[in-house]
Each structure stands twice: as structure tokens, then as C-alpha cells.
Design an enzyme around this catalytic site. Structure first.
Site, PDB file in Angstrom:
ATOM      1  N   SER A  15      12.889   0.820  -3.973  1.00  0.00           N
ATOM      2  CA  SER A  15      12.248  -0.251  -4.747  1.00  0.00           C
ATOM      3  C   SER A  15      13.233  -1.343  -5.166  1.00  0.00           C
ATOM      4  O   SER A  15      14.335  -1.062  -5.640  1.00  0.00           O
ATOM      5  CB  SER A  15      11.582   0.330  -5.996  1.00  0.00           C
ATOM      6  OG  SER A  15      11.034  -0.712  -6.778  1.00  0.00           O
ATOM      7  N   LYS A  16      12.791  -2.580  -4.997  1.00  0.00           N
ATOM      8  CA  LYS A  16      13.578  -3.738  -5.441  1.00  0.00           C
ATOM      9  C   LYS A  16      13.164  -4.181  -6.845  1.00  0.00           C
ATOM     10  O   LYS A  16      13.731  -5.127  -7.389  1.00  0.00           O
ATOM     11  CB  LYS A  16      13.381  -4.909  -4.465  1.00  0.00           C
ATOM     12  CG  LYS A  16      13.816  -4.618  -3.023  1.00  0.00           C
ATOM     13  CD  LYS A  16      15.330  -4.526  -2.922  1.00  0.00           C
ATOM     14  CE  LYS A  16      15.815  -4.415  -1.488  1.00  0.00           C
ATOM     15  NZ  LYS A  16      15.500  -3.155  -0.824  1.00  0.00           N
ATOM     16  N   LYS A  66      -1.436   4.040  -7.192  1.00  0.00           N
ATOM     17  CA  LYS A  66      -2.189   2.876  -7.690  1.00  0.00           C
ATOM     18  C   LYS A  66      -3.634   3.212  -8.064  1.00  0.00           C
ATOM     19  O   LYS A  66      -4.161   2.693  -9.046  1.00  0.00           O
ATOM     20  CB  LYS A  66      -2.164   1.744  -6.661  1.00  0.00           C
ATOM     21  CG  LYS A  66      -0.807   1.063  -6.538  1.00  0.00           C
ATOM     22  CD  LYS A  66      -0.887  -0.132  -5.601  1.00  0.00           C
ATOM     23  CE  LYS A  66       0.445  -0.841  -5.497  1.00  0.00           C
ATOM     24  NZ  LYS A  66       0.349  -2.051  -4.650  1.00  0.00           N
ATOM     25  N   ALA A 128      -8.272  -4.128   6.145  1.00  0.00           N
ATOM     26  CA  ALA A 128      -9.244  -3.981   5.055  1.00  0.00           C
ATOM     27  C   ALA A 128      -8.865  -2.823   4.138  1.00  0.00           C
ATOM     28  O   ALA A 128      -9.716  -2.222   3.487  1.00  0.00           O
ATOM     29  CB  ALA A 128     -10.646  -3.770   5.632  1.00  0.00           C
ATOM     30  N   GLY A 130      -6.003  -1.226   1.056  1.00  0.00           N
ATOM     31  CA  GLY A 130      -5.724  -1.572  -0.337  1.00  0.00           C
ATOM     32  C   GLY A 130      -5.073  -2.929  -0.515  1.00  0.00           C
ATOM     33  O   GLY A 130      -5.406  -3.669  -1.448  1.00  0.00           O
ATOM     34  N   ASN A 150     -11.048  -6.232  10.753  1.00  0.00           N
ATOM     35  CA  ASN A 150     -10.450  -4.906  10.707  1.00  0.00           C
ATOM     36  C   ASN A 150     -10.885  -4.125  11.939  1.00  0.00           C
ATOM     37  O   ASN A 150     -11.979  -4.345  12.462  1.00  0.00           O
ATOM     38  CB  ASN A 150     -10.900  -4.173   9.432  1.00  0.00           C
ATOM     39  CG  ASN A 150     -10.125  -2.893   9.213  1.00  0.00           C
ATOM     40  OD1 ASN A 150      -8.909  -2.923   9.058  1.00  0.00           O
ATOM     41  ND2 ASN A 150     -10.804  -1.763   9.197  1.00  0.00           N
TER      42      ASN A 150
END
Length: 273
Positions: A15-16, A66, A128, A130, A150
Site C-alpha cells: 500500500s502507498k 470493502k 462491471a 466493484g 462487460n
């Protein structure tokens, strides 16, 4: 005690976000700590509760949490409700947790950095999943006409069903991809494997701007392909990453960081890795 912020994910070492928010804090003279937290795949909720109890004020959430974060919120922004996922959590003064989704807002902010006006432009959104779902509402709010393609047509049509009340959005089959679009956004992960989406080259014209949500040290495969086909410009997702972080930072601290310098510093760091 210093206000704590963090990004939760699994994996998370790549992670940045700590670097980005550290730059934002220095730039805006905000005193805070920001760290990356590796949450067990079956222990995100308990990990988050511990964080809140130890002066946690806000958190970013990345894969695979998420959707779970979405279900843990007491309040949700319109973007988060429609995305069905949350990437930004804020602990409110009343003890409740608010969820936001700033991914699409970061995308639109980066598009605006690169195009003078978005109003009325036709955008082809590839994928299509997240990432696409989190982007449709901000794209519509920016005045764009959104066309979703998609591989599985039903998934594209499901997004159209969700977002039709908010603007001009349609699903297109591959047979309907017959002319250039103003903007083509690749929300698929095709570039991670060096591939490009299976779409006809005619969708990219000499005035098309192409945008890959992926980013890397070298140009992504999608952007290389787009430029070979004559696209006027090809942009990767680094600006979207910084843009969504800036929106999170603004929600937490009430100040808006400047993104151009951060994007430049991050680009240099990625190239040196």
C-alpha cells in the site's frame, strides 16, 4: 494523544496510502499518524474495533474488506450506498461510524485534471465489477454519458438498472461497439497480466482519452495499446489513487490537500523501486 488513521487490507504491504497521507499531513500541517494494518481475513471487524478503541479516527479500507466495511457502518454516503462498498470510514463524535466511497470521486478529479470539460462527453466503461460500480455515480454527476461493456452482459445491465435514475447510462454488447468514444476507462484488471480487454479497436479514435485504473512502473498494457491505436492521451490510475486519498483526507481533517506534487513524488518513487 495523536489522532490515528490507517489503511486495512490483506495483503497490505504494497500500500502507498501511508506515504500519500504522510505527504498530505506535511503539506497541510496536520498532526496525525497513518499506518498500514494487516487484518486477518476472518478478523477485520475485531481489528477495526481495537483500532477505534486506541484513538483511531478514520480508516481506509482495501481488498478484501470493502463490502464488509459497508455492512459495519451506521451511516453511508450516497456514493457508498450505490457502490455497495466502502473505502473510507470515519468515527463520528457521537460514536457512530460513517462510510464513504471516494474511489469514483478520485477518478473524476483525475479526469478533470487532464480534460478541460467532462460535460456531455461519452465514456465507455470497461468492466462491471466493484471498481466500475464505485465510479458510475461520480461519472454521471460530472455530466458524462456512461456506456458500460462487460464480458458478462447481465452484470453491465445490473449496473444500468441501479444507476439509471441518476443519469444517462446504458449497457452495450460487443456488437454495439462500432464507433469511437471520447473517453475509454478500463476498470478491469487486464493490465496486471499484460493483457488488454477483448474489444474492437474502433472504439479508440484520434481524439479519445484512455484511462487505465491500474498503474505500474512502466506504461500499462492497455495504455500502450490505446496509444498504438492513435488515442490522443493515455493515463494510468496513479492520479485516481491519490485523488481518492485526498477526498478521504478532506473528510477526516476538513482540509483539501494539493495532489499534483504528491502524484509527482509517488511516480518518482514507483519508478525507482
Amino acid at each position: 494523544m495523536t489522532d490515528r488513521y490507517a489503511v486495512f487490507g490483506n495483503p497490505i504491504s504494497h500500500s502507498k496510502s501511508p506515504l500519500i497521507h504522510g505527504i498530505f499531513a506535511n503539506e497541510t500541517q496536520q498532526v496525525l499518524d497513518y499506518e498500514a494494518i494487516l487484518a486477518p481475513k476472518d478478523g477485520f471487524e475485531s481489528c477495526l474495533k481495537l483500532f477505534w478503541s486506541q484513538n483511531g479516527k478514520g480508516a481506509n479500507v482495501t481488498a478484501p474488506f470493502k463490502e464488509q466495511a459497508f455492512n459495519l457502518c451506521d451511516e453511508l454516503s450516497e456514493e457508498a450506498k450505490l457502490a455497495g462498498a466502502v473505502n473510507t470510514l470515519t468515527l463520528l463524535t457521537n460514536g457512530k461510524v460513517r462510510g464513504d466511497n471516494t474511489d469514483g470521486l478520485g477518478l473524476v478529479a483525475d479526469l478533470i485534471r487532464n480534460i478541460s470539460s467532462l460535460e456531455g462527453k461519452r465514456v465507455l466503461l470497461l468492466g462491471a465489477g466493484g471498481a466500475a460500480r464505485g465510479s458510475v455515480l461520480p461519472l454521471l454527476k460530472a455530466g458524462l454519458k456512461v456506456y458500460i461493456h462487460n464480458r458478462t452482459q447481465e452484470k453491465a445491465e445490473k449496473l444500468v438498472e441501479i444507476f439509471t435514475p441518476f443519469g444517462d447510462v446504458k449497457a452495450l454488447s460487443i456488437a454495439e461497439l462500432i464507433a469511437p468514444f471520447d473517453i475509454i476507462i478500463n476498470s478491469t484488471s487486464s493490465s496486471l497480466s499484460g493483457d488488454v480487454p477483448a474489444i474492437p479497436s474502433c472504439v479508440i479514435g484520434v481524439e479519445s482519452l484512455c484511462y487505465d485504473m491500474m498503474y505500474s512502473k512502466e506504461m500499462t498494457s492497455f495504455n500502450s495499446w490505446a496509444l498504438e491505436l492513435g488515442a490522443v492521451k493515455a493515463i494510468d490510475g496513479l492520479g485516481m489513487l491519490v485523488g481518492q486519498a485526498a477526498k478521504s483526507f478532506e473528510l477526516w481533517r476538513g482540509v483539501t490537500p494539493e495532489v499534483d506534487t504528491t502524484i509527482k513524488l509517488l511516480r518518482e518513487k514507483i519508478k525507482s523501486e
